[in-house]
Design an enzyme around this catalytic site. Structure first.
Site, PDB file in Angstrom:
ATOM      1  N   ASP A 191      35.441  56.444  92.473  1.00  0.00           N
ATOM      2  CA  ASP A 191      34.725  57.193  93.507  1.00  0.00           C
ATOM      3  C   ASP A 191      33.796  58.211  92.857  1.00  0.00           C
ATOM      4  O   ASP A 191      34.028  58.681  91.730  1.00  0.00           O
ATOM      5  CB  ASP A 191      35.707  57.912  94.428  1.00  0.00           C
ATOM      6  N   HIS A 201      31.584  51.281  91.513  1.00  0.00           N
ATOM      7  CA  HIS A 201      31.959  51.972  92.737  1.00  0.00           C
ATOM      8  C   HIS A 201      33.101  51.281  93.481  1.00  0.00           C
ATOM      9  O   HIS A 201      33.674  51.843  94.420  1.00  0.00           O
ATOM     10  CB  HIS A 201      30.753  52.099  93.666  1.00  0.00           C
TER      11      HIS A 201
END
Length: 439
Positions: free
Chosen positions: A415, A411
């Protein structure tokens, strides 16, 4: 007679220590020059170390799993003549030459890998030894005494069996002379078969397994991946009915070409979508804070082997057609099973696919093959009734083949929207498989 101390040789640039994976000699053994002494593992590879002299082994540096520093004593050999330091230097130099090809490897042979249908044993790490822990038998607690107690005659073995089965001996009617025997327990169990009596299984002795070699490296890499990478996982369901029809048709006319599995088709779809999402095919150097996005797809295939998880790599997967991918998958699988996969074939992946084949389950949350930023996990194909178009503006129920695809991403780099959009692009190609054959 002379004593020759064989120190741990320098096995590669930048390597400071090595782990003992397996000794091939023991104290008291007679060894000849160039005889295989020990297997050691570094961050680069597993190395066979041979004896520079002949003689009798009098001392070993450590046990399997111990780490020995470069230059420290490895073993001591009693020789018949005078051993010179030049012999040890020559042996160390030969090992360093043998390891020159492995110095550039980044250790991904120790990374996780699972593609259930494709890869076998890497052969570089031994089976861990199992040391059964001996446990003392638990003594039976004394029977409770009370005014209304019924004394039951039975041997200690019968009492223990009744205790294991959860049977109150007072409920068992003995066949003769008032003593409960094994036959009486058997009759009681047969008569009360529906009452839940009977052991669920047999107790086994505890085992202590030393974590060494490839399994130790896997443990370290998995812990580092989970510790440093903030994972998130996205799962999507895909209808692969038409894809399976296409695969069957292609296999019917394949001739001498290798049989197609689902994997080459999935890899083709991934490679077609990757250019739209370059952050998926990347590596993140979290120390330098640099992301490298790769133009070529070097696809790792996570595979379970007898020694542990390994990741053979398909170089330039985007440049190969279905048959070339199938052939390369088969070649890498055979190399891994036979233990002949090179460090180059086990390193340098930019994106990994991991699958448990028919054991794939409904969904998985795979662990990223660090320093990559994404790992894709196809799951098991199942058949379910679905609403489909009837061609006349309505719907009908039909049996369809469905497969979930999981993707875990870093992450810090990827995204959620990008991960979901990437998998949606793969889904479109899978559900319209004719597009896979179009350039």
């Amino acid at each position: 007679m002379a004593t020759f101390t064989f120190n741990m040789p320098d096995v590669g640039e930048g390597v400071a220590e090595a782990e003992v994976v397996e000794w091939h000699v023991k104290v008291g053994d007679r060894v000849e020059e160039d005889q295989h002494l020990v297997d050691v593992m570094t961050d680069k590879a597993t190395i066979d170390i041979e004896s520079p002299v002949a003689g009798v082994v009098t001392q070993l540096a450590g046990a399997v799993g111990d780490t020995i520093a470069i230059g420290a004593m490895l073993l001591v050999i009693e020789t018949e003549g005078e051993a010179t330091p030049a012999e040890a230097e020559a042996a160390a130099g030969q090992i360093e030459d043998d390891m020159s090809d492995a110095d550039g490897a980044d250790g991904q042979a120790d990374q996780p890998l699972p593609v259930g249908e494709e890869v076998g044993d890497g052969g570089s790490a031994p089976e861990p030894s199992l040391v059964p822990a001996v446990s003392e038998p638990t003594p039976l607690p004394p029977a409770p005494k009370g005014a209304g107690e019924v004394k039951v005659l039975a041997s200690p073995a019968v009492r223990q069996r009744a205790r294991d089965l959860g049977i109150d001996l007072a409920q068992v009617r003995p066949a003769e002379d008032g003593r409960v025997r094994h036959g009486d327990l058997d009759a009681f169990l047969a008569y009360n078969a529906g009452s839940g009596f009977g052991a669920a299984g047999k107790a086994r002795g505890d085992e202590t397994i030393k974590v060494i070699g490839l399994r130790k490296r896997i443990a370290q890499n998995m812990a580092a991946a989970k510790r440093h990478i903030p994972h998130f996982t996205y799962v999507e369901e895909c209808d692969v009915t038409d894809l399976e029809v296409l695969r069957a048709q292609l296999n019917e006319g394949r001739g001498e070409r290798p049989k197609l599995t689902m994997l080459p088709l999935l890899i083709t779809a991934i490679c077609k979508v990757i250019p739209q999402f370059p952050m998926i095919n990347a590596r993140y150097d979290d120390e330098a804070n640099v992301v490298t996005r790769y133009g070529a797809v070097h696809l790792g295939m996570a595979a379970q082997t007898d020694s542990g998880l390994m990741v053979p790599v398909i170089r330039d997967a985007q440049a190969k057609n279905l048959w070339q991918l199938a052939r390369e998958i088969g070649r890498l699988a055979e190399a891994a099973r036979s233990g002949k996969a090179t460090s180059e074939e086990l390193s340098g992946s930019t994106l990994t696919v991991t699958s448990l084949g028919p054991l794939g389950g409904v969904a998985t949350t795979p662990v990223i093959n660090r320093p990559e930023v994404a790992i894709i996990g196809p799951n098991r194909i199942v058949e379910r009734p679905m609403f489909v178009s009837d061609g006349m503006g309505g719907e009908r129920i039909a049996k369809r083949k469905l497969m979930n695809i999981s993707i875990s991403c870093d992450h810090r780099v990827v995204d959620g929207h990008d991960a979901a959009s990437f998998i949606q692009g793969v889904k479109r190609l899978i559900e319209s498989p004719a597009l896979l054959l179009v350039d």
